[in-house]
Every structure is written in structure tokens, then in C-alpha cells.
Write a protein that holds these residues in place. Structure first.
Motif, PDB file in Angstrom:
ATOM      1  N   LEU A   1       0.926  54.457  -1.933  1.00  0.00           N
ATOM      2  CA  LEU A   1       0.731  54.120  -3.652  1.00  0.00           C
ATOM      3  C   LEU A   1       0.220  52.997  -3.949  1.00  0.00           C
ATOM      4  CD1 LEU A   1       2.760  57.204  -4.494  1.00  0.00           C
ATOM      5  CD2 LEU A   1       0.854  56.869  -4.035  1.00  0.00           C
ATOM      6  N   GLY A   2       0.286  52.191  -3.043  1.00  0.00           N
ATOM      7  CA  GLY A   2      -0.218  50.848  -3.916  1.00  0.00           C
ATOM      8  C   GLY A   2      -0.705  49.711  -3.828  1.00  0.00           C
ATOM      9  N   PHE A   3       1.791  49.928  -3.759  1.00  0.00           N
ATOM     10  CA  PHE A   3       2.270  48.347  -3.814  1.00  0.00           C
ATOM     11  C   PHE A   3       2.177  47.680  -2.646  1.00  0.00           C
ATOM     12  CE2 PHE A   3       5.609  51.098  -6.339  1.00  0.00           C
ATOM     13  CZ  PHE A   3       5.339  49.883  -7.393  1.00  0.00           C
ATOM     14  N   VAL A   4       1.917  46.036  -2.333  1.00  0.00           N
ATOM     15  CA  VAL A   4       1.623  45.414  -1.293  1.00  0.00           C
ATOM     16  C   VAL A   4       2.853  44.764  -1.396  1.00  0.00           C
ATOM     17  CG1 VAL A   4      -0.505  45.511  -1.933  1.00  0.00           C
ATOM     18  CG2 VAL A   4       0.224  44.025  -3.807  1.00  0.00           C
ATOM     19  N   HIS A   5       3.018  44.167  -0.270  1.00  0.00           N
ATOM     20  CA  HIS A   5       3.829  43.647  -0.222  1.00  0.00           C
ATOM     21  C   HIS A   5       3.434  41.611  -0.456  1.00  0.00           C
ATOM     22  CE1 HIS A   5       5.752  45.231   3.179  1.00  0.00           C
ATOM     23  NE2 HIS A   5       4.886  46.352   2.969  1.00  0.00           N
ATOM     24  N   ASP A   6       4.590  41.289  -1.602  1.00  0.00           N
ATOM     25  CA  ASP A   6       4.772  39.996  -2.094  1.00  0.00           C
ATOM     26  C   ASP A   6       5.229  39.077  -1.800  1.00  0.00           C
ATOM     27  OD1 ASP A   6       4.343  38.169  -4.403  1.00  0.00           O
ATOM     28  OD2 ASP A   6       2.934  40.110  -5.358  1.00  0.00           O
ATOM     29  N   ALA A   7       5.260  37.919  -1.409  1.00  0.00           N
ATOM     30  CA  ALA A   7       6.245  37.038  -0.894  1.00  0.00           C
ATOM     31  C   ALA A   7       6.275  36.165  -2.554  1.00  0.00           C
ATOM     32  CB  ALA A   7       5.864  36.268  -0.496  1.00  0.00           C
ATOM     33  N   GLY A   8       5.755  36.097  -3.358  1.00  0.00           N
ATOM     34  CA  GLY A   8       6.415  35.959  -4.586  1.00  0.00           C
ATOM     35  C   GLY A   8       6.914  36.036  -5.719  1.00  0.00           C
ATOM     36  N   VAL A   9       7.559  37.749  -5.450  1.00  0.00           N
ATOM     37  CA  VAL A   9       7.943  38.813  -5.626  1.00  0.00           C
ATOM     38  C   VAL A   9       9.282  38.446  -5.052  1.00  0.00           C
ATOM     39  CG1 VAL A   9       9.289  41.002  -5.523  1.00  0.00           C
ATOM     40  CG2 VAL A   9       6.781  40.378  -6.545  1.00  0.00           C
ATOM     41  N   MET A  10       9.592  38.460  -3.437  1.00  0.00           N
ATOM     42  CA  MET A  10      11.313  37.968  -3.124  1.00  0.00           C
ATOM     43  C   MET A  10      11.338  36.082  -3.353  1.00  0.00           C
ATOM     44  SD  MET A  10      13.268  38.965  -0.445  1.00  0.00           S
ATOM     45  CE  MET A  10      12.536  39.836   0.400  1.00  0.00           C
ATOM     46  N   ALA A  11      10.780  35.509  -4.092  1.00  0.00           N
ATOM     47  CA  ALA A  11      11.518  34.158  -4.048  1.00  0.00           C
ATOM     48  C   ALA A  11      11.760  34.433  -5.762  1.00  0.00           C
ATOM     49  CB  ALA A  11      10.139  33.135  -3.556  1.00  0.00           C
ATOM     50  N   LYS A  12      11.474  35.184  -6.204  1.00  0.00           N
ATOM     51  CA  LYS A  12      11.669  35.355  -7.604  1.00  0.00           C
ATOM     52  C   LYS A  12      12.464  36.140  -8.240  1.00  0.00           C
ATOM     53  CE  LYS A  12       9.521  35.908 -12.216  1.00  0.00           C
ATOM     54  NZ  LYS A  12       8.287  36.560 -13.079  1.00  0.00           N
ATOM     55  N   TYR A  13      12.628  37.564  -7.342  1.00  0.00           N
ATOM     56  CA  TYR A  13      13.928  38.142  -7.902  1.00  0.00           C
ATOM     57  C   TYR A  13      14.692  38.943  -6.457  1.00  0.00           C
ATOM     58  CZ  TYR A  13      10.483  39.323 -11.576  1.00  0.00           C
ATOM     59  OH  TYR A  13       9.679  39.292 -12.535  1.00  0.00           O
ATOM     60  N   GLY A  14      14.203  38.069  -5.174  1.00  0.00           N
ATOM     61  CA  GLY A  14      15.007  38.413  -4.045  1.00  0.00           C
ATOM     62  C   GLY A  14      16.403  38.686  -3.731  1.00  0.00           C
ATOM     63  N   ALA A  15      17.114  37.836  -4.186  1.00  0.00           N
ATOM     64  CA  ALA A  15      18.418  37.377  -3.994  1.00  0.00           C
ATOM     65  C   ALA A  15      19.059  38.733  -5.071  1.00  0.00           C
ATOM     66  CB  ALA A  15      18.328  35.631  -4.638  1.00  0.00           C
ATOM     67  N   THR A  16      18.980  39.368  -5.634  1.00  0.00           N
ATOM     68  CA  THR A  16      19.287  40.234  -6.626  1.00  0.00           C
ATOM     69  C   THR A  16      20.568  41.024  -5.775  1.00  0.00           C
ATOM     70  OG1 THR A  16      17.755  40.699  -8.036  1.00  0.00           O
ATOM     71  CG2 THR A  16      18.661  42.261  -8.116  1.00  0.00           C
ATOM     72  N   TYR A  17      19.717  41.448  -4.564  1.00  0.00           N
ATOM     73  CA  TYR A  17      20.869  42.019  -3.413  1.00  0.00           C
ATOM     74  C   TYR A  17      20.675  41.685  -1.662  1.00  0.00           C
ATOM     75  CZ  TYR A  17      19.869  46.269  -6.600  1.00  0.00           C
ATOM     76  OH  TYR A  17      19.726  46.677  -8.307  1.00  0.00           O
ATOM     77  N   ASP A  18      22.256  41.583  -1.560  1.00  0.00           N
ATOM     78  CA  ASP A  18      21.943  40.917  -0.059  1.00  0.00           C
ATOM     79  C   ASP A  18      21.197  41.947   0.841  1.00  0.00           C
ATOM     80  OD1 ASP A  18      24.134  39.197  -1.221  1.00  0.00           O
ATOM     81  OD2 ASP A  18      25.681  40.395  -0.215  1.00  0.00           O
ATOM     82  N   ARG A  19      21.527  43.076   0.934  1.00  0.00           N
ATOM     83  CA  ARG A  19      20.360  44.089   1.575  1.00  0.00           C
ATOM     84  C   ARG A  19      17.900  43.806   1.549  1.00  0.00           C
ATOM     85  NH1 ARG A  19      22.843  48.221  -1.492  1.00  0.00           N
ATOM     86  NH2 ARG A  19      20.971  48.614  -2.743  1.00  0.00           N
ATOM     87  N   CYS A  20      17.961  43.055   0.377  1.00  0.00           N
ATOM     88  CA  CYS A  20      16.629  42.596   0.303  1.00  0.00           C
ATOM     89  C   CYS A  20      16.301  41.495   1.308  1.00  0.00           C
ATOM     90  CB  CYS A  20      16.852  42.584  -1.017  1.00  0.00           C
ATOM     91  SG  CYS A  20      14.713  42.101  -1.517  1.00  0.00           S
ATOM     92  N   ASP A  21      14.949  42.571   1.718  1.00  0.00           N
ATOM     93  CA  ASP A  21      14.120  41.612   2.589  1.00  0.00           C
ATOM     94  C   ASP A  21      12.523  41.959   2.754  1.00  0.00           C
ATOM     95  OD1 ASP A  21      14.732  43.746   4.370  1.00  0.00           O
ATOM     96  OD2 ASP A  21      15.462  42.760   6.302  1.00  0.00           O
ATOM     97  N   VAL A  22      12.035  43.034   1.914  1.00  0.00           N
ATOM     98  CA  VAL A  22      11.152  43.183   1.120  1.00  0.00           C
ATOM     99  C   VAL A  22      11.423  43.504  -0.285  1.00  0.00           C
ATOM    100  CG1 VAL A  22       9.499  45.450   2.058  1.00  0.00           C
ATOM    101  CG2 VAL A  22      11.100  44.833   4.238  1.00  0.00           C
ATOM    102  N   ALA A  23       9.617  42.949  -0.360  1.00  0.00           N
ATOM    103  CA  ALA A  23      10.071  42.839  -1.739  1.00  0.00           C
ATOM    104  C   ALA A  23       8.253  42.927  -2.322  1.00  0.00           C
ATOM    105  CB  ALA A  23       9.684  41.566  -2.512  1.00  0.00           C
ATOM    106  N   MET A  24       8.102  44.352  -3.048  1.00  0.00           N
ATOM    107  CA  MET A  24       6.430  44.329  -2.754  1.00  0.00           C
ATOM    108  C   MET A  24       6.091  44.788  -4.689  1.00  0.00           C
ATOM    109  SD  MET A  24       6.652  47.663  -0.157  1.00  0.00           S
ATOM    110  CE  MET A  24       4.934  47.631   0.140  1.00  0.00           C
ATOM    111  N   GLY A  25       5.077  44.042  -5.247  1.00  0.00           N
ATOM    112  CA  GLY A  25       4.303  43.806  -5.958  1.00  0.00           C
ATOM    113  C   GLY A  25       3.595  45.565  -6.685  1.00  0.00           C
ATOM    114  N   TYR A  26       3.251  45.902  -7.568  1.00  0.00           N
ATOM    115  CA  TYR A  26       1.918  46.876  -7.721  1.00  0.00           C
ATOM    116  C   TYR A  26       0.842  46.051  -8.528  1.00  0.00           C
ATOM    117  CZ  TYR A  26      -0.482  51.241  -8.896  1.00  0.00           C
ATOM    118  OH  TYR A  26      -1.258  52.201  -8.756  1.00  0.00           O
ATOM    119  N   PRO A  27      -0.283  45.727  -7.848  1.00  0.00           N
ATOM    120  CA  PRO A  27      -1.116  45.664  -9.194  1.00  0.00           C
ATOM    121  C   PRO A  27      -1.853  46.630 -10.325  1.00  0.00           C
ATOM    122  CG  PRO A  27      -2.374  46.256  -7.102  1.00  0.00           C
ATOM    123  CD  PRO A  27      -1.100  46.497  -7.040  1.00  0.00           C
ATOM    124  N   LEU A  28      -1.309  45.878 -11.409  1.00  0.00           N
ATOM    125  CA  LEU A  28      -1.477  46.314 -12.572  1.00  0.00           C
ATOM    126  C   LEU A  28      -2.610  45.665 -13.167  1.00  0.00           C
ATOM    127  CD1 LEU A  28       2.008  46.699 -13.960  1.00  0.00           C
ATOM    128  CD2 LEU A  28       0.449  48.582 -12.964  1.00  0.00           C
TER     129      LEU A  28
END
Length: 159
Positions: A132-159
Motif C-alpha cells: 500500500l505504499g509504505f517504504v523502508h526509511d532509515a530516517g524514521v528509524m533514527a528519529k523514532y525507532g527507540a520507542t519499542y525494544d522489538r522495533c527493527d523495521v521503520a517505514m514511512g508513507y509518502p504524503l
């Protein structure tokens, strides 16, 4: 089959469904983290009253079978979070139905940033997000990834 699915808005009466559906998948795959507990036990305060929304999908004859939230994390930033569908509802396209509506709702709410955090263990969900259009995004991981210990995938949606 999606004509048998309906979008339902959050009410306090549905808070237990939000908790139940999310606890089911979190506890099946991971460990409930303090952030999870806080959101699931306080959905109105943590999501709705904070500027976000919670959506549900109802299947005719089966009741509430899935949910997801858009949690406001900045002036025009939203995290797609707590998206889950009951095991019994798998295959009914409920997740895709919810995700399409969540993306549309984020746009209606003025989102300029829409992102999600997940784990590589959630393969089916990741495939749906990509479809549905989400893309893997290292910037999202760097900015928000520490929210959950289990998080190792971050994706953004192009708006």
C-alpha cells in the motif's frame, strides 16, 4: 468480500476490543512492553485526546475483528500503531481494509509525516505496508525507532 466489512470509530465502549486485539498479537509474538501497556490501558488519553484516532473494522456476523490507531507525535506527524486483526479474521482482507482507511484518515487529519515501527517478525504486515505504499526509511528509524525494544523495521508513507 470487503463489502462485508465496515469502518467503526473509537468509542470508550470499544476500548476493551482495542486492548484485546492488540494484546493477542503482541503476546503471541513478543513481550508486552511498558509503552504497549500504557497505550492499551489508556487509549482515549494516549491517542484520541492527544489528537489521534483509533479505527476498527467490523465484519458482518463476526463483530469487531481488527483495529489500528493514528497516534499524533508532532504537529503534523502521525504514527500508524497498534494495528492488529484477530486470528479468526485472517484472510478476510481486514488489515488491508483498515490500512487503506487509516492512510486516508491521516491525510484528512493533515498529516505531513506518516510512519510506522515494526519488527521483521511481522512479515505479513510488512508485505501489506509495502503493497500500500509504505517504504523502508532509515530516517524514521533514527528519529523514532527507540520507542519499542522489538522495533527493527521503520517505514514511512509518502504524503
Amino acid at each position: 468480500m470487503t463489502n462485508a466489512l465496515s469502518l467503526i470509530e473509537f468509542t470508550d465502549a470499544l476500548a476493551a476490543d482495542f486492548h484485546r486485539i492488540n494484546a493477542e498479537w503482541i503476546e503471541a509474538m513478543f513481550v508486552m512492553e511498558p509503552t504497549d501497556r500504557d497505550i492499551l490501558e489508556n487509549p482515549r488519553a494516549r491517542i484520541v485526546d492527544a489528537g489521534g484516532t483509533i479505527l476498527f473494522v467490523e465484519a458482518r456476523g463476526s463483530g469487531i475483528i481488527g483495529t489500528c490507531a493514528l497516534k499524533k507525535t508532532g504537529e503534523a506527524a502521525f504514527e500508524l500503531t497498534k494495528m492488529g486483526v484477530t486470528d479468526a479474521a485472517r484472510g478476510k482482507k481486514a488489515g488491508e481494509f483498515l490500512l487503506v482507511h487509516a492512510i486516508a484518515r491521516a491525510k484528512e487529519m493533515g498529516a505531513r509525516e506518516l510512519y510506522l515501527l515494526t519488527s521483521h517478525k511481522c512479515e505479513a504486515a510488512i508485505h501489506l505496508y509495502e503493497k500500500l505504499g509504505f517504504v523502508h526509511d532509515a530516517g524514521v528509524m533514527a528519529k523514532y525507532g527507540a520507542t519499542y525494544d522489538r522495533c527493527d523495521v521503520a517505514m514511512g508513507y509518502p504524503l
